[in-house]
Design a protein around this motif. Structure first.
Motif, PDB file in Angstrom:
ATOM      1  N   GLU A   1      73.133  39.446  57.628  1.00 41.94           N
ATOM      2  CA  GLU A   1      73.770  40.216  55.804  1.00 41.94           C
ATOM      3  C   GLU A   1      73.790  38.853  55.631  1.00 41.94           C
ATOM      4  O   GLU A   1      72.982  39.022  54.049  1.00 41.94           O
ATOM      5  N   GLY A   2      74.081  38.272  56.146  1.00 39.31           N
ATOM      6  CA  GLY A   2      74.195  36.303  54.878  1.00 39.31           C
ATOM      7  C   GLY A   2      72.436  35.765  54.916  1.00 39.31           C
ATOM      8  O   GLY A   2      72.518  36.061  53.996  1.00 39.31           O
ATOM      9  N   VAL A   3      72.241  36.050  55.682  1.00 39.66           N
ATOM     10  CA  VAL A   3      70.130  35.581  55.552  1.00 39.66           C
ATOM     11  C   VAL A   3      69.384  36.653  55.190  1.00 39.66           C
ATOM     12  O   VAL A   3      68.968  36.615  53.951  1.00 39.66           O
ATOM     13  N   LYS A   4      70.118  38.301  55.117  1.00 40.86           N
ATOM     14  CA  LYS A   4      69.342  39.005  54.487  1.00 40.86           C
ATOM     15  C   LYS A   4      70.236  39.289  52.958  1.00 40.86           C
ATOM     16  O   LYS A   4      68.948  38.978  51.514  1.00 40.86           O
ATOM     17  N   GLY A   5      71.306  38.725  52.396  1.00 35.82           N
ATOM     18  CA  GLY A   5      71.904  38.531  51.065  1.00 35.82           C
ATOM     19  C   GLY A   5      71.508  37.887  50.572  1.00 35.82           C
ATOM     20  O   GLY A   5      70.075  37.656  49.128  1.00 35.82           O
ATOM     21  N   ALA A   6      70.714  36.339  50.613  1.00 30.62           N
ATOM     22  CA  ALA A   6      69.416  35.222  50.212  1.00 30.62           C
ATOM     23  C   ALA A   6      68.087  35.603  49.668  1.00 30.62           C
ATOM     24  O   ALA A   6      67.350  35.847  48.905  1.00 30.62           O
ATOM     25  N   GLN A   7      68.017  36.502  51.099  1.00 30.26           N
ATOM     26  CA  GLN A   7      66.216  37.201  50.866  1.00 30.26           C
ATOM     27  C   GLN A   7      66.669  38.096  49.493  1.00 30.26           C
ATOM     28  O   GLN A   7      65.078  37.440  49.322  1.00 30.26           O
ATOM     29  N   ILE A   8      67.143  38.702  49.796  1.00 24.89           N
ATOM     30  CA  ILE A   8      67.112  39.639  48.498  1.00 24.89           C
ATOM     31  C   ILE A   8      66.936  39.148  46.712  1.00 24.89           C
ATOM     32  O   ILE A   8      66.039  39.325  46.567  1.00 24.89           O
ATOM     33  N   ILE A   9      67.834  38.104  46.916  1.00 19.79           N
ATOM     34  CA  ILE A   9      67.746  37.596  45.944  1.00 19.79           C
ATOM     35  C   ILE A   9      66.490  37.185  45.282  1.00 19.79           C
ATOM     36  O   ILE A   9      65.945  36.638  44.108  1.00 19.79           O
ATOM     37  N   ALA A  10      66.222  36.489  46.867  1.00 26.94           N
ATOM     38  CA  ALA A  10      64.833  35.867  46.266  1.00 26.94           C
ATOM     39  C   ALA A  10      64.053  35.988  46.351  1.00 26.94           C
ATOM     40  O   ALA A  10      62.718  35.595  45.415  1.00 26.94           O
ATOM     41  N   ALA A  11      63.696  36.980  46.656  1.00 29.87           N
ATOM     42  CA  ALA A  11      62.576  37.990  46.449  1.00 29.87           C
ATOM     43  C   ALA A  11      62.508  38.152  45.744  1.00 29.87           C
ATOM     44  O   ALA A  11      61.442  39.065  44.995  1.00 29.87           O
ATOM     45  N   ALA A  12      63.347  39.228  44.734  1.00 31.80           N
ATOM     46  CA  ALA A  12      63.176  39.573  43.952  1.00 31.80           C
ATOM     47  C   ALA A  12      63.127  38.597  42.730  1.00 31.80           C
ATOM     48  O   ALA A  12      62.593  38.584  41.345  1.00 31.80           O
TER      49      ALA A  12
ATOM     50  N   ASP B   1      61.309  49.248  39.480  1.00 30.57           N
ATOM     51  CA  ASP B   1      60.841  50.734  39.897  1.00 30.57           C
ATOM     52  C   ASP B   1      60.621  50.097  41.527  1.00 30.57           C
ATOM     53  O   ASP B   1      60.611  50.418  42.581  1.00 30.57           O
ATOM     54  N   GLU B   2      59.115  49.279  41.450  1.00 29.01           N
ATOM     55  CA  GLU B   2      58.706  48.735  42.194  1.00 29.01           C
ATOM     56  C   GLU B   2      59.475  47.542  43.130  1.00 29.01           C
ATOM     57  O   GLU B   2      59.700  47.687  44.332  1.00 29.01           O
ATOM     58  N   LEU B   3      59.878  47.237  42.197  1.00 29.11           N
ATOM     59  CA  LEU B   3      61.587  46.121  43.038  1.00 29.11           C
ATOM     60  C   LEU B   3      62.675  46.770  44.033  1.00 29.11           C
ATOM     61  O   LEU B   3      62.839  46.565  44.880  1.00 29.11           O
ATOM     62  N   LYS B   4      62.884  47.774  43.473  1.00 27.05           N
ATOM     63  CA  LYS B   4      63.757  48.700  43.502  1.00 27.05           C
ATOM     64  C   LYS B   4      63.452  49.377  45.006  1.00 27.05           C
ATOM     65  O   LYS B   4      63.672  48.912  45.951  1.00 27.05           O
ATOM     66  N   ASN B   5      61.996  49.591  44.834  1.00 23.99           N
ATOM     67  CA  ASN B   5      61.163  50.217  46.191  1.00 23.99           C
ATOM     68  C   ASN B   5      61.172  49.623  47.139  1.00 23.99           C
ATOM     69  O   ASN B   5      61.322  49.768  48.422  1.00 23.99           O
ATOM     70  N   TYR B   6      60.648  48.145  46.673  1.00 25.42           N
ATOM     71  CA  TYR B   6      60.560  47.153  48.014  1.00 25.42           C
ATOM     72  C   TYR B   6      61.736  47.007  48.743  1.00 25.42           C
ATOM     73  O   TYR B   6      61.913  46.499  50.254  1.00 25.42           O
ATOM     74  N   LEU B   7      63.311  46.399  48.035  1.00 25.85           N
ATOM     75  CA  LEU B   7      64.554  45.954  48.280  1.00 25.85           C
ATOM     76  C   LEU B   7      65.140  47.444  49.123  1.00 25.85           C
ATOM     77  O   LEU B   7      65.465  46.489  50.520  1.00 25.85           O
ATOM     78  N   GLU B   8      64.677  48.229  49.218  1.00 25.86           N
ATOM     79  CA  GLU B   8      65.363  49.762  50.093  1.00 25.86           C
ATOM     80  C   GLU B   8      64.411  49.995  50.827  1.00 25.86           C
ATOM     81  O   GLU B   8      64.973  49.337  51.961  1.00 25.86           O
ATOM     82  N   THR B   9      63.285  49.239  50.654  1.00 29.88           N
ATOM     83  CA  THR B   9      62.498  49.566  51.839  1.00 29.88           C
ATOM     84  C   THR B   9      61.729  48.508  53.089  1.00 29.88           C
ATOM     85  O   THR B   9      62.413  48.887  54.699  1.00 29.88           O
ATOM     86  N   THR B  10      62.623  47.252  52.493  1.00 29.48           N
ATOM     87  CA  THR B  10      62.416  46.223  53.045  1.00 29.48           C
ATOM     88  C   THR B  10      64.106  45.863  53.903  1.00 29.48           C
ATOM     89  O   THR B  10      63.922  45.395  54.973  1.00 29.48           O
ATOM     90  N   PHE B  11      65.044  46.242  52.892  1.00 27.12           N
ATOM     91  CA  PHE B  11      65.381  45.805  53.633  1.00 27.12           C
ATOM     92  C   PHE B  11      67.031  47.102  53.577  1.00 27.12           C
ATOM     93  O   PHE B  11      67.994  46.478  53.694  1.00 27.12           O
ATOM     94  N   GLY B  12      66.738  47.603  53.266  1.00 22.70           N
ATOM     95  CA  GLY B  12      67.826  49.307  54.052  1.00 22.70           C
ATOM     96  C   GLY B  12      68.863  49.018  52.973  1.00 22.70           C
ATOM     97  O   GLY B  12      69.412  49.404  53.265  1.00 22.70           O
ATOM     98  N   CYS B  13      68.530  48.467  51.796  1.00 24.85           N
ATOM     99  CA  CYS B  13      69.902  48.489  50.690  1.00 24.85           C
ATOM    100  C   CYS B  13      70.223  49.619  50.010  1.00 24.85           C
ATOM    101  O   CYS B  13      68.866  50.239  49.076  1.00 24.85           O
ATOM    102  N   ASP B  14      70.923  50.151  49.744  1.00 27.54           N
ATOM    103  CA  ASP B  14      71.213  51.585  48.543  1.00 27.54           C
ATOM    104  C   ASP B  14      71.426  50.375  47.356  1.00 27.54           C
ATOM    105  O   ASP B  14      71.855  50.373  46.732  1.00 27.54           O
ATOM    106  N   LEU B  15      69.848  51.160  45.951  1.00 27.62           N
ATOM    107  CA  LEU B  15      70.204  50.699  44.929  1.00 27.62           C
ATOM    108  C   LEU B  15      69.875  51.766  43.936  1.00 27.62           C
ATOM    109  O   LEU B  15      69.793  52.032  42.569  1.00 27.62           O
ATOM    110  N   SER B  16      70.052  52.901  44.411  1.00 21.86           N
ATOM    111  CA  SER B  16      70.279  54.505  44.180  1.00 21.86           C
ATOM    112  C   SER B  16      71.267  54.845  42.788  1.00 21.86           C
ATOM    113  O   SER B  16      71.071  56.304  42.154  1.00 21.86           O
ATOM    114  N   THR B  17      72.525  54.087  43.488  1.00 24.37           N
ATOM    115  CA  THR B  17      73.252  54.892  42.880  1.00 24.37           C
ATOM    116  C   THR B  17      74.196  54.220  41.243  1.00 24.37           C
ATOM    117  O   THR B  17      73.707  52.759  41.075  1.00 24.37           O
TER     118      THR B  17
END
Length: 265
Positions: A130-141, A152-168
């Motif tokens: 989860e620590g690695v994932k958090g760093a990758q999410i911000i760097a990738a974004a 929308d493209e960013l949201k879809n990529y992050l949700e698909t790749t990392f499984g995080c919920d960005l819809s709320t």
């Protein structure tokens, strides 16, 4: 890079939760200061400016900057790591890995490289998945926004790749009683959501502070993304530069000259 540092600068005074941010106070005020978020972002940038981008090099940079700037609010695990003085792996999933990684998104030449460098930057201090994932999410974004990705493209990529919920929506997050969290999984998606709902750099910072969670780090993360899309207001840039010592300024300006082509964003 500066977008992350400014988020920390503006949010630090509210981190203790003794003084909650209600939107009425100017972002720039006498309480602004740099915490561990900024110090370790400078360390990341300095490592990227060098030729060695290995996990060991990032770790040595964090060790050196952390010791050079003590008492900046480092987490307990990181403080123990600094005191130990050896490059041993720390299996943390704290959001420290994500708060300092924005420079990777600027320096990377490909998305794969951004993910690899983010992993290397996290390995020694935040080696938990989860620590690695958090760093990758911000760097990738940061990287994707540099390349013109829409929200929308960013949201879809992050949700698909990392499984995080960005819809709320933020309003729903706050209505449900968002609680302080210094973990990647409990603060990174929320910070990204602050950016996705923002209309300007300042708006992203305000939204991150209004969550009243880990304010400096969430504003740091949201600010790192908002800088790419909206830039940093000149008055805020000037305030940050005025508060930096010569070493900090030298790293920032060298990084901007090399990776932002000298353009002030």
């Amino acid at each position: 890079m500066l977008g992350a540092i400014l988020g920390d600068f503006c949010g630090a005074q509210y981190e203790s939760r003794r003084s909650r941010y209600d939107g009425s106070r100017p972002l720039l005020n006498d309480g602004c200061r740099f915490t561990d978020d900024s110090i370790l972002t400078f360390a990341t940038a300095e490592t990227l400016l060098g030729g060695d981008r290995s996990a060991e090099s990032f770790a040595r940079g964090y060790m050196e900057w952390g010791r050079a700037y003590p008492g900046r609010g480092y987490g307990r695990g990181f403080r123990l790591w600094l005191q130990n003085g050896e490059l041993v792996e720390n299996n943390s999933f704290g959001n420290g890995s994500a708060m300092r990684v924005a420079p990777v998104g600027w320096a990377a030449r490909t998305l794969d490289e951004a993910l690899e460098l983010a992993c290397a930057s996290a390995l020694y201090t935040h080696g938990h998945p989860e620590g690695v994932k958090g760093a990758q999410i911000i760097a990738a974004a940061v990287f994707m926004l540099r390349r013109g990705a829409s929200g929308d493209e960013l949201k879809n990529y992050l949700e698909t790749t990392f499984g995080c919920d960005l819809s709320t929506p933020l309003a729903q997050i706050m209505a449900q009683g968002y609680a302080f969290s210094a973990t990647c999984q409990g603060s990174v998606p929320q910070a990204v959501r602050c950016f996705l709902e923002s209309s300007s750099y300042e708006d992203a910072i305000v939204k991150a502070l209004m969550l009243n969670g880990d304010t400096d780090t969430q504003a740091d993360m949201a600010g790192s993304l908002a800088q790419v899309r909206s830039g940093v207001p000149e008055a805020m840039r000037a305030a940050a530069l005025a508060a930096m010592d010569e070493r900090m300024k030298a790293v920032l300006l060298a990084f901007e000259e090399r990776f932002l082509n000298g353009v002030r964003l």
